[in-house]
Design a protein around this motif. Structure first.
Motif, PDB file in Angstrom:
ATOM      1  N   UNK A  79      -2.582  10.701  20.043  1.00  0.00           N
ATOM      2  CA  UNK A  79      -3.958  11.061  20.371  1.00  0.00           C
ATOM      3  C   UNK A  79      -4.365  10.269  21.604  1.00  0.00           C
ATOM      4  N   UNK A  80      -5.132  10.915  22.455  1.00  0.00           N
ATOM      5  CA  UNK A  80      -5.478  10.291  23.729  1.00  0.00           C
ATOM      6  C   UNK A  80      -6.954   9.960  23.900  1.00  0.00           C
ATOM      7  N   UNK A  81      -7.811  10.577  23.097  1.00  0.00           N
ATOM      8  CA  UNK A  81      -9.236  10.331  23.268  1.00  0.00           C
ATOM      9  C   UNK A  81      -9.910  10.218  21.906  1.00  0.00           C
ATOM     10  N   UNK A  82     -11.147   9.809  21.920  1.00  0.00           N
ATOM     11  CA  UNK A  82     -11.898   9.566  20.692  1.00  0.00           C
ATOM     12  C   UNK A  82     -12.000  10.834  19.841  1.00  0.00           C
ATOM     13  N   UNK A  83     -12.275  11.961  20.462  1.00  0.00           N
ATOM     14  CA  UNK A  83     -12.414  13.214  19.719  1.00  0.00           C
ATOM     15  C   UNK A  83     -11.092  13.655  19.105  1.00  0.00           C
ATOM     16  N   UNK A  84     -10.020  13.503  19.853  1.00  0.00           N
ATOM     17  CA  UNK A  84      -8.711  13.857  19.309  1.00  0.00           C
ATOM     18  C   UNK A  84      -8.332  12.907  18.172  1.00  0.00           C
ATOM     19  N   UNK A  85      -8.691  11.637  18.307  1.00  0.00           N
ATOM     20  CA  UNK A  85      -8.429  10.672  17.241  1.00  0.00           C
ATOM     21  C   UNK A  85      -9.190  11.068  15.977  1.00  0.00           C
ATOM     22  N   UNK A  86     -10.418  11.531  16.127  1.00  0.00           N
ATOM     23  CA  UNK A  86     -11.195  11.975  14.964  1.00  0.00           C
ATOM     24  C   UNK A  86     -10.505  13.166  14.298  1.00  0.00           C
ATOM     25  N   UNK A  87      -9.979  14.070  15.107  1.00  0.00           N
ATOM     26  CA  UNK A  87      -9.245  15.215  14.581  1.00  0.00           C
ATOM     27  C   UNK A  87      -7.992  14.758  13.822  1.00  0.00           C
ATOM     28  N   UNK A  88      -7.222  13.871  14.428  1.00  0.00           N
ATOM     29  CA  UNK A  88      -5.986  13.376  13.808  1.00  0.00           C
ATOM     30  C   UNK A  88      -6.310  12.625  12.517  1.00  0.00           C
ATOM     31  N   UNK A  89      -7.323  11.793  12.553  1.00  0.00           N
ATOM     32  CA  UNK A  89      -7.697  11.031  11.357  1.00  0.00           C
ATOM     33  C   UNK A  89      -8.053  11.974  10.205  1.00  0.00           C
TER      34      UNK A  89
END
Length: 127
Positions: A109-119
């Motif tokens: 994941x590269x950004x905060x929004x993508x991290x939220x998706x991955x989490x």
């Protein structure tokens, strides 16, 4: 024209761009190869027609203006750039690392929004 709008309408426009963009990326699993700006535009248009009250607060002559559309396109670029460049939080990184260790996965994941998706994806896998 965009600058003449009330701050509440501008905030609502920004929110509709970011919410629909993040929803679109989630729908394609944050897969860059599947990204299509044309597809996102359809999602955004559907989103604001169905969910956004701001569209009713803008006079028709402004909505139909090419200058307004250019300004919205610039705003979309700004919002999308901000989303894609916002760093994941330390809390997100820590939580994702714990979840990945439990599940034996290695999502990037590269950004905060993508991290939220991955989490969220990882939490769903644990259920």
């Amino acid at each position: 024209m965009y600058k003449q709008l009330s701050s509440g309408v501008k905030i609502s426009i920004t929110r509709s761009i970011s919410t629909s963009f993040e929803a679109y990326l989630a729908s394609i699993g944050w897969d860059e190869d599947k990204f299509s700006m044309e597809d996102y535009m359809v999602i955004w248009q559907n989103y604001f027609k169905e969910n956004a009250a701001w569209i009713e607060k803008i006079p028709t002559d402004i909505l139909l203006s090419s200058e307004f559309h250019e300004e919205i396109a610039k705003k979309m670029d700004e919002v999308i750039t901000k989303i894609l460049n916002e760093e994941p939080t330390e809390k997100q990184k820590t939580e994702i690392a714990k979840l990945q260790k439990k599940l034996g996965t290695n999502y990037k994941f590269d950004c905060k929004s993508e991290a939220a998706y991955v989490e969220q994806l990882l939490k769903d896998k644990l259920k």
